[in-house]
Design an enzyme around this catalytic site. Sequence first.
Site, PDB file in Angstrom:
ATOM      1  N   HIS A 111      -7.799   6.490 -79.608  1.00 49.29           N
ATOM      2  CA  HIS A 111      -7.622   6.506 -81.152  1.00 49.29           C
ATOM      3  C   HIS A 111      -9.209   6.790 -81.588  1.00 49.29           C
ATOM      4  O   HIS A 111      -9.689   6.977 -82.957  1.00 49.29           O
ATOM      5  CB  HIS A 111      -7.121   5.183 -81.649  1.00 49.29           C
ATOM      6  CG  HIS A 111      -7.924   4.015 -81.425  1.00 49.29           C
ATOM      7  ND1 HIS A 111      -8.263   3.475 -80.605  1.00 49.29           N
ATOM      8  CD2 HIS A 111      -8.877   3.311 -82.372  1.00 49.29           C
ATOM      9  CE1 HIS A 111      -9.253   2.278 -80.316  1.00 49.29           C
ATOM     10  NE2 HIS A 111      -9.695   2.522 -81.627  1.00 49.29           N
ATOM     11  N   HIS A 140     -13.125   7.044 -85.802  1.00 46.94           N
ATOM     12  CA  HIS A 140     -12.481   6.074 -85.576  1.00 46.94           C
ATOM     13  C   HIS A 140     -10.961   6.664 -86.354  1.00 46.94           C
ATOM     14  O   HIS A 140     -10.972   6.620 -87.730  1.00 46.94           O
ATOM     15  CB  HIS A 140     -12.518   4.810 -85.806  1.00 46.94           C
ATOM     16  CG  HIS A 140     -11.718   3.642 -85.681  1.00 46.94           C
ATOM     17  ND1 HIS A 140     -10.593   3.462 -86.123  1.00 46.94           N
ATOM     18  CD2 HIS A 140     -11.737   2.903 -84.827  1.00 46.94           C
ATOM     19  CE1 HIS A 140      -9.819   2.099 -85.706  1.00 46.94           C
ATOM     20  NE2 HIS A 140     -10.586   2.041 -84.829  1.00 46.94           N
TER      21      HIS A 140
END
Length: 166
Positions: free
Chosen positions: A70, A85
């Site tokens: 992620h 992110h």
Amino acid sequence: MLFNLFKKEKEKEELQIYAPVNGEIIPIEEVPDPVFSQKMMGEGVAVIPTKGNIHAPVDGTIIQVAPTKHAVGILAKDGSEILIHVGLETVSLKGEGFKVAVNNGDKVSAGQLLIEVDWDYIQVHAKSTVTPIVITNSLEGNKQYIMTGDKEGIQGKTVIMTSSAK
């Protein structure tokens, strides 16, 4: 003497950080997660993605690929450490919805594919698709970061942040 002139010229260079994905640009302070909004991880900006995958916002070297796929960290040529992110609370997805296209140590060029993202999956299973782009070493204080005033980001075209020596 010539080396000193080169060094001074190098210090004046700006780093332009491009949108890693298409979407609405929001100030980091508006990210609905205090770790980002209170700048605990550093200065930055965020994108609410509309479509597309995550691409390198600068030329650099991959210094981190989260095991849960992620997030990706890039060391830019000026020394800035840039963390992308993807979404909020996406670590809990354990890699579902993400396909990483790079590895630690890879050299990347601005615009290069980093992560393929299934935004529909992320929207259903994560807290948010908001994607912070953070300079994790910005608190060291040797550079200044200027965020864009643009509200809409186009991957690889819109400069979302500029870094320069103080």
